[in-house]
Write a protein that holds these residues in place. Structure first.
Motif, PDB file in Angstrom:
ATOM      1  N   VAL A  74       0.856  -1.188   0.000  1.00  0.00           N
ATOM      2  CA  VAL A  74       0.000   0.000   0.000  1.00  0.00           C
ATOM      3  C   VAL A  74       0.890   1.236   0.000  1.00  0.00           C
ATOM      4  CG1 VAL A  74      -1.874   1.186   1.184  1.00  0.00           C
ATOM      5  CG2 VAL A  74      -1.640  -1.290   1.395  1.00  0.00           C
ATOM      6  N   PRO A  75       0.663   2.183  -0.928  1.00  0.00           N
ATOM      7  CA  PRO A  75       1.475   3.395  -0.895  1.00  0.00           C
ATOM      8  C   PRO A  75       1.235   4.181   0.401  1.00  0.00           C
ATOM      9  CG  PRO A  75      -0.251   3.562  -2.568  1.00  0.00           C
ATOM     10  CD  PRO A  75      -0.268   2.161  -2.054  1.00  0.00           C
ATOM     11  N   THR A  76       2.343   4.680   0.955  1.00  0.00           N
ATOM     12  CA  THR A  76       2.225   5.606   2.093  1.00  0.00           C
ATOM     13  C   THR A  76       2.667   6.964   1.550  1.00  0.00           C
ATOM     14  OG1 THR A  76       4.379   4.810   2.780  1.00  0.00           O
ATOM     15  CG2 THR A  76       2.481   3.844   3.872  1.00  0.00           C
ATOM     16  N   ASP A  77       3.194   7.873   2.287  1.00  0.00           N
ATOM     17  CA  ASP A  77       3.682   9.163   1.757  1.00  0.00           C
ATOM     18  C   ASP A  77       2.848   9.649   0.572  1.00  0.00           C
ATOM     19  OD1 ASP A  77       5.854   9.159   3.553  1.00  0.00           O
ATOM     20  OD2 ASP A  77       6.872   7.737   2.229  1.00  0.00           O
ATOM     21  N   ILE A  78       1.627  10.024   0.852  1.00  0.00           N
ATOM     22  CA  ILE A  78       0.666  10.355  -0.204  1.00  0.00           C
ATOM     23  C   ILE A  78       0.994  11.705  -0.857  1.00  0.00           C
ATOM     24  CG2 ILE A  78      -1.780  10.899  -0.563  1.00  0.00           C
ATOM     25  CD1 ILE A  78      -1.076   7.859  -0.156  1.00  0.00           C
ATOM     26  N   ASP A  79       0.986  11.740  -2.216  1.00  0.00           N
ATOM     27  CA  ASP A  79       1.213  12.990  -2.951  1.00  0.00           C
ATOM     28  C   ASP A  79      -0.094  13.707  -3.258  1.00  0.00           C
ATOM     29  OD1 ASP A  79       4.084  12.476  -3.411  1.00  0.00           O
ATOM     30  OD2 ASP A  79       3.348  10.848  -4.683  1.00  0.00           O
ATOM     31  N   GLU A  80      -1.141  12.919  -3.478  1.00  0.00           N
ATOM     32  CA  GLU A  80      -2.426  13.512  -3.882  1.00  0.00           C
ATOM     33  C   GLU A  80      -3.489  13.024  -2.917  1.00  0.00           C
ATOM     34  OE1 GLU A  80      -3.360  15.480  -6.428  1.00  0.00           O
ATOM     35  OE2 GLU A  80      -1.683  15.398  -7.850  1.00  0.00           O
ATOM     36  N   ASN A  81      -4.003  13.954  -2.125  1.00  0.00           N
ATOM     37  CA  ASN A  81      -5.023  13.609  -1.161  1.00  0.00           C
ATOM     38  C   ASN A  81      -6.358  14.080  -1.706  1.00  0.00           C
ATOM     39  OD1 ASN A  81      -6.071  12.761   1.281  1.00  0.00           O
ATOM     40  ND2 ASN A  81      -4.260  13.531   2.366  1.00  0.00           N
ATOM     41  N   LEU A  82      -7.129  13.172  -2.283  1.00  0.00           N
ATOM     42  CA  LEU A  82      -8.333  13.573  -3.001  1.00  0.00           C
ATOM     43  C   LEU A  82      -9.588  13.157  -2.236  1.00  0.00           C
ATOM     44  CD1 LEU A  82      -7.191  12.461  -6.577  1.00  0.00           C
ATOM     45  CD2 LEU A  82      -6.938  14.711  -5.502  1.00  0.00           C
ATOM     46  N   PHE A  83     -10.648  13.890  -2.472  1.00  0.00           N
ATOM     47  CA  PHE A  83     -11.931  13.623  -1.814  1.00  0.00           C
ATOM     48  C   PHE A  83     -13.024  13.903  -2.846  1.00  0.00           C
ATOM     49  CE2 PHE A  83     -15.679  14.326   0.651  1.00  0.00           C
ATOM     50  CZ  PHE A  83     -15.494  13.774   1.911  1.00  0.00           C
ATOM     51  N   PHE A  84     -13.702  12.841  -3.295  1.00  0.00           N
ATOM     52  CA  PHE A  84     -14.753  13.017  -4.310  1.00  0.00           C
ATOM     53  C   PHE A  84     -16.102  12.600  -3.701  1.00  0.00           C
ATOM     54  CE2 PHE A  84     -11.823  11.865  -8.204  1.00  0.00           C
ATOM     55  CZ  PHE A  84     -10.989  12.932  -7.893  1.00  0.00           C
ATOM     56  N   ARG A 114       1.449   9.135  -5.729  1.00  0.00           N
ATOM     57  CA  ARG A 114       0.779   8.218  -4.802  1.00  0.00           C
ATOM     58  C   ARG A 114      -0.527   8.874  -4.377  1.00  0.00           C
ATOM     59  NH1 ARG A 114       6.492   8.137  -2.018  1.00  0.00           N
ATOM     60  NH2 ARG A 114       6.089  10.260  -2.714  1.00  0.00           N
ATOM     61  N   VAL A 115      -1.608   8.195  -4.719  1.00  0.00           N
ATOM     62  CA  VAL A 115      -2.924   8.824  -4.598  1.00  0.00           C
ATOM     63  C   VAL A 115      -3.722   8.176  -3.478  1.00  0.00           C
ATOM     64  CG1 VAL A 115      -5.075   9.343  -5.823  1.00  0.00           C
ATOM     65  CG2 VAL A 115      -2.912   9.215  -7.095  1.00  0.00           C
ATOM     66  N   GLN A 116      -4.311   9.001  -2.633  1.00  0.00           N
ATOM     67  CA  GLN A 116      -5.367   8.539  -1.725  1.00  0.00           C
ATOM     68  C   GLN A 116      -6.644   9.237  -2.136  1.00  0.00           C
ATOM     69  OE1 GLN A 116      -5.067   8.157   2.653  1.00  0.00           O
ATOM     70  NE2 GLN A 116      -6.743   9.650   2.728  1.00  0.00           N
ATOM     71  N   LEU A 117      -7.707   8.472  -2.257  1.00  0.00           N
ATOM     72  CA  LEU A 117      -8.982   9.050  -2.688  1.00  0.00           C
ATOM     73  C   LEU A 117     -10.086   8.571  -1.755  1.00  0.00           C
ATOM     74  CD1 LEU A 117     -11.052  10.356  -4.599  1.00  0.00           C
ATOM     75  CD2 LEU A 117     -10.760   8.405  -6.131  1.00  0.00           C
ATOM     76  N   VAL A 145      -0.923   3.881  -6.968  1.00  0.00           N
ATOM     77  CA  VAL A 145       0.193   4.665  -7.508  1.00  0.00           C
ATOM     78  C   VAL A 145      -0.086   4.889  -8.989  1.00  0.00           C
ATOM     79  CG1 VAL A 145       2.680   4.758  -7.902  1.00  0.00           C
ATOM     80  CG2 VAL A 145       1.779   3.624  -5.856  1.00  0.00           C
ATOM     81  N   ALA A 146      -0.033   6.133  -9.415  1.00  0.00           N
ATOM     82  CA  ALA A 146      -0.389   6.478 -10.801  1.00  0.00           C
ATOM     83  C   ALA A 146       0.773   6.151 -11.738  1.00  0.00           C
ATOM     84  CB  ALA A 146      -0.765   7.950 -10.890  1.00  0.00           C
TER      85      ALA A 146
END
Ligand code: C2O
Length: 573
Positions: A354-364, A458-461, A526-527
């Motif tokens: 699982v990616p940690t150190d998130i670059d993109e913290n998204l909320f849809f 690294r994306v969290q959504l 991860v994109a």
């Protein structure tokens, strides 16, 4: 001397010629798909249905992990069509993904296009389906990815494998059903039957003769590959008197566990082992709706197939009638507790990366909407609730497909005016998403907006359901990726407290997440796959209303981090 050298050289060349293709190019499987109308008789009526090669469901594709598929699709139907390989990662081959006006323009009647891609690192059950209007109602089939050549399942080899594709049947042309809904602005008619491998089963009119039989011997294990190919409905599934051992979902292995009920959202697959340890008899395999939207109409019928112990079968041509199958138990249609108990039990088989150190913290936000009747539009075109038209959105943007260009082509060729890069990473207006939402927030804004991701981000959504018009479970599918579902819950996601629920050790890896009714799910990925990737609700009616958006993932450095050039036969826009 000279002849000896020549002989040796010849031998070396011969060896190379044989060894190099084996090492360099994966095994390729070639198939021809002809999209064509064919007569399909269901529920006492014959329909002229759109099929692949005249088959409904369409052909099953089987390959090994690591192999290449080359499928030439020829369109002999009267509709535009494209084919999507649901769940295939399409590493650097985004041109072969298939969604109409996202990665390609449609294959027009009379034209053809060859999809070419390699499956790498995925094993289990996937499927393919049309990705144009509602054609996937009848244009779909299974895509089985066997273990890499020379390797095997991470569980004892089953004696038998059976594909069970759950589908949805309209006693009408599905394209007419969606056109009518778009004309009136109201919800489309619900289906008339669910199906297993195209057959409704014993509980429908004119149907029992075609009921699918799964023959088994006593004391064996059978791997059931279950796919929810229904257009608009989550389904519960069970087999009478038999336990189901879950071993995989969406072509990733899971830590095995045993249950008697599973739930699949449209798009999802589940691999299940059953052991035939019951008295020799016939047992119903059954599926029916998990319908979470309060008060919304749905198809309340039950589809069945039969698990038949061979000893209990009536031999062909014999003058006997097979005994009545044992009934299967299924939860009531709105049993969210059972649906959630199932989805929250899934765990990766191995420790997850699982990616940690998130670059993109998204909320849809994901949910429905209602558009006021536009000025000048007649009442008969605004037959949604209180004279409105149904809509749906993510972060209040109701996704509109481009009309005559694909997003991927427009992005690669720098064609302006096809999309805007303004999809918001978080809601522009924050509100109590699952509370009593003010009517002022019910009307989304139409747009063809994308969200750009840097290669390797690294994306969290957070996918947050809303209660606009009605809360409902949404099967959210992302193309081009598998993602980890690290948590889910009810109500509004709380970034302070809900992070405690994150499973960063062994969350399931999927391509479609069931976002709980009136709740949320958090995914990470991860994109690392450049292209244009649609993420949408896999209830087709919601996609029709705009419940989707597109991630454009940029190239990284060098060829290995860049999308391949487009194939020469990519349909012209
Ligand atoms: Cu299975 Cu965009 O679809």
């Amino acid at each position: 001397m000279e002849t000896l050298v020549k002989l040796l050289l010849g031998l070396v060349l011969l060896l190379l010629a044989n060894a190099v293709p084996l090492l360099a190019s994966p095994k390729a499987h070639h198939h021809d798909f002809v999209v064509q109308a064919a007569k399909v008789k269901r529920l006492c009526k014959t329909h002229n249905s759109i099929t692949v090669n005249g088959q409904y469901p369409g052909p099953t594709l089987e390959i090994n992990n690591g192999d290449t598929l080359v499928v030439k699709v020829t369109n002999r139907a009267r509709y535009n069509v494209t084919v999507h390989w649901h769940g295939v990662r399409q590493m650097r081959t985004g041109w072969a993904d298939g969604p109409e006006f996202i990665t390609q323009c449609p294959i027009r009647p009379g034209e053809s296009y060859t999809y070419r891609f390699t499956i790498q690192g995925q094993e289990g059950t996937l499927w393919w389906h049309a990705h144009s209007s509602w054609l996937r109602a009848t244009v779909y089939g299974a895509l089985i990815v066997h273990p890499r050549e020379g390797s095997s399942f991470p569980f004892p080899k089953p004696n038998r494998e059976s594909i069970l594709m759950l589908g949805e049947w309209w006693d009408a042309n599905p394209i007419d059903v969606v056109r009518e809904a778009l004309r009136t602005g109201a919800a489309p008619n619900v289906s008339d039957a669910y199906t297993i491998n195209g057959q409704p089963g014993d509980f429908y009119k004119c149907s029992s003769k075609g009921t699918v039989i799964v023959p088994v011997d006593s004391g064996e294990t059978n791997l059931l590959r279950i796919v929810n190919a229904a257009l608009n409905q989550q389904l519960f599934f069970s087999v009478a008197n038999h336990k189901l051992t879950i071993v995989g979902a969406d072509a990733s292995y899971l830590r095995p566990f045993t249950t008697s009920i599973i739930m699949l959202g449209p798009g999802q697959t589940t691999d299940v082992l059953i052991t035939t340890d019951q008295p020799a008899a016939r047992y119903y395999i059954a599926a029916r709706a998990y319908a979470s939207a309060q008060g919304a109409p749905f198809d309340n019928t039950t589809t069945t197939a039969i698990l038949e112990y061979k000893k209990a079968a009536c031999p062909a041509k014999a003058k006997c009638s097979s005994p009545k199958p044992v009934a299967a138990t299924l939860p009531v249609f709105n049993d969210t507790a059972t649906a959630t108990a199932f989805t929250t039990r899934l765990r990766s088989r191995e420790r997850a990366e699982v990616p940690t150190d998130i670059d993109e913290n998204l909320f849809f936000t994901v949910g429905l909407g209602l558009n006021r009747c536009p000025p000048g539009v007649r009442a008969r075109n605004c037959q949604g609730p209180n004279g409105t038209r149904f809509a749906a959105s993510m972060n209040n943007v109701s996704f509109v497909l481009p009309k005559n260009f694909s997003i991927l082509q427009a992005y690669r060729q720098g064609v302006p005016g096809v999309f805007t890069p303004n999809f918001p990473g978080t809601p522009l207006v924050k509100f109590d998403y699952t509370g009593n939402v003010s009517r002022a927030l019910w009307q989304p804004v139409p747009g063809t907006e994308i969200y750009k991701l840097k290669y390797g981000a690294r994306v969290q959504l957070v996918l947050q359901g809303t209660s606009i018009f009605t809360a409902e479970n949404h099967p959210i599918h992302l193309h081009g990726y598998d993602f980890y579902i690290i948590a889910e819950g009810f109500g509004n996601f709380n970034s302070k407290t809900d992070t405690a629920k994150f499973n960063l050790v062994d969350p399931p890896l999927r391509n479609t997440a069931s976002v709980p009714v009136g709740g949320w799910a958090v995914i990470r990925f991860v994109a690392d796959n450049p292209g244009a990737w649609i993420m949408h609700c896999h209830l087709d009616v919601h996609l029709t209303w705009g419940l989707g958006m597109v991630f454009v993932v940029e190239d990284g450095i060098g060829a290995s981090q860049s999308i391949e050039p487009p194939p020469a036969d990519l349909p012209a826009c």
